[in-house]
Design a protein around this motif. Structure first.
Motif, PDB file in Angstrom:
ATOM      1  N   LEU A  96       0.835  -1.202   0.000  1.00 16.97           N
ATOM      2  CA  LEU A  96       0.000   0.000   0.000  1.00 16.97           C
ATOM      3  C   LEU A  96       0.871   1.254   0.000  1.00 16.97           C
ATOM      4  CD1 LEU A  96      -2.830   1.253   0.156  1.00 16.97           C
ATOM      5  CD2 LEU A  96      -2.677   1.067   2.644  1.00 16.97           C
ATOM      6  N   MET A  97       1.944   1.247   0.765  1.00 20.87           N
ATOM      7  CA  MET A  97       2.847   2.392   0.810  1.00 20.87           C
ATOM      8  C   MET A  97       3.543   2.607  -0.536  1.00 20.87           C
ATOM      9  SD  MET A  97       2.639   4.085   3.523  1.00 20.87           S
ATOM     10  CE  MET A  97       4.082   5.093   3.251  1.00 20.87           C
ATOM     11  N   GLN A  98       3.912   1.525  -1.175  1.00 24.26           N
ATOM     12  CA  GLN A  98       4.544   1.639  -2.488  1.00 24.26           C
ATOM     13  C   GLN A  98       3.581   2.274  -3.491  1.00 24.26           C
ATOM     14  OE1 GLN A  98       5.950  -2.146  -3.893  1.00 24.26           O
ATOM     15  NE2 GLN A  98       8.032  -1.415  -3.993  1.00 24.26           N
ATOM     16  N   GLN A  99       2.360   1.773  -3.506  1.00 31.22           N
ATOM     17  CA  GLN A  99       1.342   2.305  -4.404  1.00 31.22           C
ATOM     18  C   GLN A  99       1.061   3.774  -4.087  1.00 31.22           C
ATOM     19  OE1 GLN A  99      -2.403   0.282  -4.095  1.00 31.22           O
ATOM     20  NE2 GLN A  99      -3.415   1.609  -5.564  1.00 31.22           N
ATOM     21  N   SER A 100       0.965   4.101  -2.811  1.00 30.17           N
ATOM     22  CA  SER A 100       0.680   5.474  -2.389  1.00 30.17           C
ATOM     23  C   SER A 100       1.825   6.416  -2.757  1.00 30.17           C
ATOM     24  CB  SER A 100       0.431   5.526  -0.884  1.00 30.17           C
ATOM     25  OG  SER A 100      -0.663   4.725  -0.540  1.00 30.17           O
ATOM     26  N   ALA A 101       3.046   5.968  -2.549  1.00 30.66           N
ATOM     27  CA  ALA A 101       4.205   6.792  -2.890  1.00 30.66           C
ATOM     28  C   ALA A 101       4.233   7.080  -4.383  1.00 30.66           C
ATOM     29  CB  ALA A 101       5.491   6.098  -2.461  1.00 30.66           C
ATOM     30  N   LEU A 102       3.956   6.072  -5.172  1.00 31.39           N
ATOM     31  CA  LEU A 102       3.917   6.258  -6.618  1.00 31.39           C
ATOM     32  C   LEU A 102       2.855   7.278  -7.012  1.00 31.39           C
ATOM     33  CD1 LEU A 102       5.000   5.342  -9.365  1.00 31.39           C
ATOM     34  CD2 LEU A 102       3.276   3.539  -9.350  1.00 31.39           C
ATOM     35  N   GLN A 103       1.679   7.167  -6.411  1.00 27.75           N
ATOM     36  CA  GLN A 103       0.606   8.114  -6.708  1.00 27.75           C
ATOM     37  C   GLN A 103       0.973   9.528  -6.282  1.00 27.75           C
ATOM     38  OE1 GLN A 103      -2.902   6.541  -4.833  1.00 27.75           O
ATOM     39  NE2 GLN A 103      -3.187   4.950  -6.367  1.00 27.75           N
ATOM     40  N   ALA A 104       1.537   9.667  -5.088  1.00 30.87           N
ATOM     41  CA  ALA A 104       1.887  10.995  -4.580  1.00 30.87           C
ATOM     42  C   ALA A 104       2.983  11.642  -5.424  1.00 30.87           C
ATOM     43  CB  ALA A 104       2.332  10.897  -3.124  1.00 30.87           C
ATOM     44  N   LEU A 105       3.977  10.846  -5.799  1.00 23.92           N
ATOM     45  CA  LEU A 105       5.089  11.391  -6.573  1.00 23.92           C
ATOM     46  C   LEU A 105       4.720  11.700  -8.013  1.00 23.92           C
ATOM     47  CD1 LEU A 105       7.952   9.148  -5.170  1.00 23.92           C
ATOM     48  CD2 LEU A 105       7.578  11.585  -4.719  1.00 23.92           C
ATOM     49  N   SER A 106       3.698  11.031  -8.521  1.00 19.71           N
ATOM     50  CA  SER A 106       3.297  11.290  -9.908  1.00 19.71           C
ATOM     51  C   SER A 106       2.186  12.325 -10.022  1.00 19.71           C
ATOM     52  CB  SER A 106       2.880   9.976 -10.586  1.00 19.71           C
ATOM     53  OG  SER A 106       1.739   9.444  -9.938  1.00 19.71           O
ATOM     54  N   ALA A 107       1.735  12.867  -8.902  1.00 21.95           N
ATOM     55  CA  ALA A 107       0.680  13.881  -8.928  1.00 21.95           C
ATOM     56  C   ALA A 107       1.215  15.160  -9.559  1.00 21.95           C
ATOM     57  CB  ALA A 107       0.183  14.159  -7.518  1.00 21.95           C
ATOM     58  N   LEU A 137      -0.745  13.411   1.995  1.00 24.62           N
ATOM     59  CA  LEU A 137      -0.150  12.077   1.949  1.00 24.62           C
ATOM     60  C   LEU A 137      -1.012  11.052   2.692  1.00 24.62           C
ATOM     61  CD1 LEU A 137       3.586  13.082   2.408  1.00 24.62           C
ATOM     62  CD2 LEU A 137       2.522  12.133   0.339  1.00 24.62           C
ATOM     63  N   PHE A 138      -1.563  11.426   3.841  1.00 25.44           N
ATOM     64  CA  PHE A 138      -2.458  10.513   4.558  1.00 25.44           C
ATOM     65  C   PHE A 138      -3.706  10.233   3.715  1.00 25.44           C
ATOM     66  CE2 PHE A 138       0.080  11.252   8.322  1.00 25.44           C
ATOM     67  CZ  PHE A 138      -0.037  10.048   8.992  1.00 25.44           C
ATOM     68  N   ARG A 139      -4.190  11.244   3.023  1.00 23.08           N
ATOM     69  CA  ARG A 139      -5.365  11.074   2.163  1.00 23.08           C
ATOM     70  C   ARG A 139      -5.044  10.134   1.002  1.00 23.08           C
ATOM     71  NH1 ARG A 139      -6.848  16.023   2.378  1.00 23.08           N
ATOM     72  NH2 ARG A 139      -5.659  16.765   0.614  1.00 23.08           N
ATOM     73  N   VAL A 140      -3.856  10.249   0.425  1.00 21.10           N
ATOM     74  CA  VAL A 140      -3.439   9.356  -0.664  1.00 21.10           C
ATOM     75  C   VAL A 140      -3.415   7.910  -0.178  1.00 21.10           C
ATOM     76  CG1 VAL A 140      -1.490   8.697  -2.148  1.00 21.10           C
ATOM     77  CG2 VAL A 140      -2.181  11.090  -1.994  1.00 21.10           C
ATOM     78  N   VAL A 141      -2.852   7.673   1.013  1.00 19.05           N
ATOM     79  CA  VAL A 141      -2.797   6.314   1.568  1.00 19.05           C
ATOM     80  C   VAL A 141      -4.213   5.784   1.786  1.00 19.05           C
ATOM     81  CG1 VAL A 141      -2.101   4.924   3.566  1.00 19.05           C
ATOM     82  CG2 VAL A 141      -0.526   6.623   2.619  1.00 19.05           C
ATOM     83  N   ARG A 142      -5.070   6.608   2.365  1.00 19.67           N
ATOM     84  CA  ARG A 142      -6.449   6.177   2.638  1.00 19.67           C
ATOM     85  C   ARG A 142      -7.192   5.840   1.343  1.00 19.67           C
ATOM     86  NH1 ARG A 142     -11.719   8.735   3.505  1.00 19.67           N
ATOM     87  NH2 ARG A 142     -10.786  10.654   2.815  1.00 19.67           N
ATOM     88  N   HIS A 143      -7.053   6.692   0.340  1.00 17.04           N
ATOM     89  CA  HIS A 143      -7.747   6.437  -0.929  1.00 17.04           C
ATOM     90  C   HIS A 143      -7.196   5.199  -1.632  1.00 17.04           C
ATOM     91  CE1 HIS A 143     -10.428   9.941  -1.268  1.00 17.04           C
ATOM     92  NE2 HIS A 143      -9.540  10.508  -0.484  1.00 17.04           N
ATOM     93  N   ALA A 144      -5.891   4.992  -1.558  1.00 19.31           N
ATOM     94  CA  ALA A 144      -5.297   3.785  -2.154  1.00 19.31           C
ATOM     95  C   ALA A 144      -5.833   2.541  -1.446  1.00 19.31           C
ATOM     96  CB  ALA A 144      -3.774   3.845  -2.076  1.00 19.31           C
ATOM     97  N   TRP A 145      -5.972   2.621  -0.119  1.00 23.49           N
ATOM     98  CA  TRP A 145      -6.509   1.487   0.648  1.00 23.49           C
ATOM     99  C   TRP A 145      -7.961   1.213   0.269  1.00 23.49           C
ATOM    100  CZ3 TRP A 145     -10.012   1.818   5.029  1.00 23.49           C
ATOM    101  CH2 TRP A 145     -10.196   0.589   5.662  1.00 23.49           C
ATOM    102  N   ILE A 146      -8.755   2.266   0.151  1.00 23.57           N
ATOM    103  CA  ILE A 146     -10.163   2.101  -0.247  1.00 23.57           C
ATOM    104  C   ILE A 146     -10.249   1.469  -1.631  1.00 23.57           C
ATOM    105  CG2 ILE A 146     -12.254   3.373  -0.894  1.00 23.57           C
ATOM    106  CD1 ILE A 146     -11.544   5.330   1.427  1.00 23.57           C
ATOM    107  N   ASP A 147      -9.412   1.919  -2.542  1.00 19.06           N
ATOM    108  CA  ASP A 147      -9.394   1.327  -3.893  1.00 19.06           C
ATOM    109  C   ASP A 147      -9.060  -0.157  -3.839  1.00 19.06           C
ATOM    110  OD1 ASP A 147     -10.008   3.776  -4.975  1.00 19.06           O
ATOM    111  OD2 ASP A 147      -7.959   4.228  -5.622  1.00 19.06           O
ATOM    112  N   ARG A 148      -8.092  -0.536  -3.001  1.00 23.62           N
ATOM    113  CA  ARG A 148      -7.725  -1.951  -2.866  1.00 23.62           C
ATOM    114  C   ARG A 148      -8.887  -2.775  -2.320  1.00 23.62           C
ATOM    115  NH1 ARG A 148      -1.910  -3.695  -1.466  1.00 23.62           N
ATOM    116  NH2 ARG A 148      -0.857  -2.607  -3.129  1.00 23.62           N
TER     117      ARG A 148
END
Length: 164
Positions: A32-43, A57-68
């Motif tokens: 999840l952190m890997q996916q979130s980092a990728l999303q945050a860095l590519s924003a 960043l916390f919002r990115v992690v939460r949204h990535a988790w919800i998507d999963r």
């Protein structure tokens, strides 16, 4: 001003702890952190101010988790039992930790997310509100309700409190 990458590096331990609370599995939290980092860095546009970046960043992690969760619900049927192991020597601290974890897991998802941000990650009410995209008053209300429900369940006063 820092870049989002610098904010990500500085906040990594807190973000990982949050991801671990959401996923409840270290390997899943790392993914999840890997996916979130990728999303945050590519924003294209990420905040540079420290408080806004942390909330982002916390919002990115939460949204990535919800998507999963949503993707997993489509692929796998719910309700598969996981193996449970019981330690041989159980002391009071372990029993207390289990009781708190069970009470936490019985909370509804919105309350669980607020407790994870405030009580586990140590975010302020304002930071939690920004991270979850809700008003500060809602954070305070959910936190009060969640703590009350958890205490009641741990004390054995209300066994159905906070169930989803």
């Amino acid at each position: 001003m820092r870049t989002i990458g610098q904010h990500l590096i500085a906040a990594w331990p807190r973000l990982f702890g949050y991801a671990l609370k959401l996923t409840r599995e270290p390997e899943a939290a790392r993914d999840l952190m890997q996916q979130s980092a990728l999303q945050a860095l590519s924003a294209r546009a990420a905040p540079t101010e420290e408080r806004a970046a942390l909330a982002y960043l916390f919002r990115v992690v939460r949204h990535a988790w919800i998507d999963r969760i949503r993707r997993a619900a489509v692929r796998e049927p719910l309700g598969q039992d996981e193996a449970c192991s019981v330690p041989v020597a159980i002391d009071d601290r372990l029993i207390d930790a289990i009781a708190v974890r069970q009470a936490f897991e019985r909370l509804d998802a919105p309350c669980r997310r607020v407790v994870a941000c405030v009580d586990v990650e140590g975010l302020s009410y304002r930071e939690t509100a920004e991270a979850l995209g809700i008003p500060v008053g809602t954070v305070m209300s959910r936190l009060h309700r969640a703590r009350r429900l958890m205490l009641a369940q741990i004390a054995g006063l209300d066994e159905t409190a906070g169930e989803e």
